[in-house]
Write a protein that holds these residues in place. Sequence first.
Motif, short mmCIF file in Angstrom:
data_model
loop_
_atom_site.label_atom_id
_atom_site.label_comp_id
_atom_site.label_asym_id
_atom_site.label_seq_id
_atom_site.Cartn_x
_atom_site.Cartn_y
_atom_site.Cartn_z
N TYR A 32 0.80 -1.22 0.00
CA TYR A 32 0.00 0.00 0.00
C TYR A 32 0.84 1.28 0.00
O TYR A 32 0.36 2.32 -0.45
CB TYR A 32 -0.93 0.02 1.21
CG TYR A 32 -2.17 -0.83 1.05
CD1 TYR A 32 -3.17 -0.47 0.15
CD2 TYR A 32 -2.33 -1.98 1.80
CE1 TYR A 32 -4.30 -1.25 -0.01
CE2 TYR A 32 -3.48 -2.77 1.65
CZ TYR A 32 -4.45 -2.40 0.75
OH TYR A 32 -5.57 -3.17 0.60
N CYS A 33 2.08 1.21 0.51
CA CYS A 33 2.88 2.44 0.64
C CYS A 33 4.16 2.43 -0.18
O CYS A 33 4.94 3.38 -0.11
CB CYS A 33 3.22 2.68 2.11
SG CYS A 33 1.79 3.15 3.09
N ASP A 57 -12.00 10.51 7.97
CA ASP A 57 -10.77 10.30 7.19
C ASP A 57 -9.93 9.22 7.87
O ASP A 57 -9.34 9.44 8.93
CB ASP A 57 -9.99 11.60 7.09
CG ASP A 57 -8.75 11.47 6.21
OD1 ASP A 57 -8.42 10.35 5.80
OD2 ASP A 57 -8.10 12.50 5.94
N TRP A 59 -7.27 7.64 6.52
CA TRP A 59 -5.91 7.49 5.99
C TRP A 59 -4.90 7.65 7.12
O TRP A 59 -5.04 8.53 7.98
CB TRP A 59 -5.65 8.53 4.91
CG TRP A 59 -6.31 8.20 3.61
CD1 TRP A 59 -7.63 8.37 3.30
CD2 TRP A 59 -5.71 7.64 2.46
NE1 TRP A 59 -7.88 7.94 2.02
CE2 TRP A 59 -6.72 7.50 1.47
CE3 TRP A 59 -4.40 7.26 2.13
CZ2 TRP A 59 -6.46 6.97 0.20
CZ3 TRP A 59 -4.15 6.75 0.86
CH2 TRP A 59 -5.18 6.61 -0.08
N CYS A 60 -3.91 6.79 7.13
CA CYS A 60 -2.82 6.92 8.10
C CYS A 60 -1.61 7.55 7.41
O CYS A 60 -1.65 7.85 6.22
CB CYS A 60 -2.44 5.56 8.69
SG CYS A 60 -1.83 4.34 7.49
N GLU A 61 -0.55 7.78 8.16
CA GLU A 61 0.66 8.38 7.60
C GLU A 61 1.88 7.68 8.18
O GLU A 61 1.96 7.44 9.39
CB GLU A 61 0.70 9.88 7.93
CG GLU A 61 1.86 10.60 7.24
CD GLU A 61 1.80 12.10 7.48
OE1 GLU A 61 1.28 12.82 6.60
OE2 GLU A 61 2.27 12.53 8.55
N PRO A 99 1.39 8.49 2.61
CA PRO A 99 0.03 8.23 3.08
C PRO A 99 -0.29 6.74 2.99
O PRO A 99 0.16 6.05 2.08
CB PRO A 99 -0.84 9.04 2.11
CG PRO A 99 -0.04 9.08 0.85
CD PRO A 99 1.40 9.13 1.27
N HIS A 101 -3.37 3.92 2.84
CA HIS A 101 -4.77 3.67 2.52
C HIS A 101 -5.55 3.24 3.77
O HIS A 101 -4.99 2.59 4.67
CB HIS A 101 -4.84 2.57 1.46
CG HIS A 101 -6.18 2.39 0.83
ND1 HIS A 101 -7.19 1.67 1.43
CD2 HIS A 101 -6.68 2.81 -0.35
CE1 HIS A 101 -8.25 1.66 0.66
NE2 HIS A 101 -7.97 2.36 -0.44
N PRO A 102 -6.84 3.58 3.87
CA PRO A 102 -7.64 3.15 5.03
C PRO A 102 -7.58 1.64 5.28
O PRO A 102 -7.67 1.20 6.43
CB PRO A 102 -9.06 3.60 4.66
CG PRO A 102 -8.83 4.83 3.83
CD PRO A 102 -7.59 4.53 3.02
N THR A 105 -4.65 1.20 7.33
CA THR A 105 -4.93 1.71 8.68
C THR A 105 -5.55 0.62 9.54
O THR A 105 -5.15 0.39 10.69
CB THR A 105 -5.86 2.94 8.63
OG1 THR A 105 -5.21 3.99 7.92
CG2 THR A 105 -6.23 3.42 10.02
#
Length: 226
Positions: A32-33, A57, A59-61, A99, A101-102, A105
């Motif tokens: 995902y990242c 929201d 989304w994680c970071e 970022p 994706h959920p 997360t």
Amino acid sequence: MNADQAAALLDWIRRRPRGGNRLHAFFATLYYCALRPEEAVAMRVQDVTLPASDVRDQWCELLIHTATPEVGKQWTDTGEIHEERDLKGRAEGETRTVPGHPALTRILRQHIEDEQLKPGDLLFQGETGGVLAGSVIRRAWRSARKAVLPPHVFDSPTGRRVYDNRHTRLTKWLNDGIPPAQVAEWAGNSVPVLLATYARCVEGQLPDLKRRLEAAGDLPEPADTD
């Protein structure tokens, strides 16, 4: 890899009897990242910013600031297999954020809870709590490919390397129309390197580009001067 192949591979790893959930979180982060494996194994729990579970929201970071590549005991001062280094292609001490994706997360939130990890702990650990070994990562990935992919696909270059999770995501970002400068920032590459590597992988955008050009309209009709 296409989305169906990636989903099947990650699901097989998740169901793996020994350390499946832990490895699933690791591979999902790569996918995902677009992280390099040596970046992911160096991450600490405190490097992940997760949103509250009740906000819209999701989304994680991820904060990427260190890489821990395998270099062999004979090449390190400490006798350890891994050596901590600054990020590839970046100045000393430089970081980047990516970022998540959920879906990631949810995976990371559950992973941190299940493993009872503290902020300073490694996010992805081996069975004894140390750095997740490259041999374990490669063996799990090869087993997943062998179990999931048809023989002719298994023998092909499709997803052959763990690193191909990163390639798959970078290609998808570009195909989804994310500006190359932004993709390069997330990937930790320069734009020229990114485009030189992935330009031929970008496909499926011609119909959308035609619609954009068509929406701009034709030349205006000339005014009637009679």
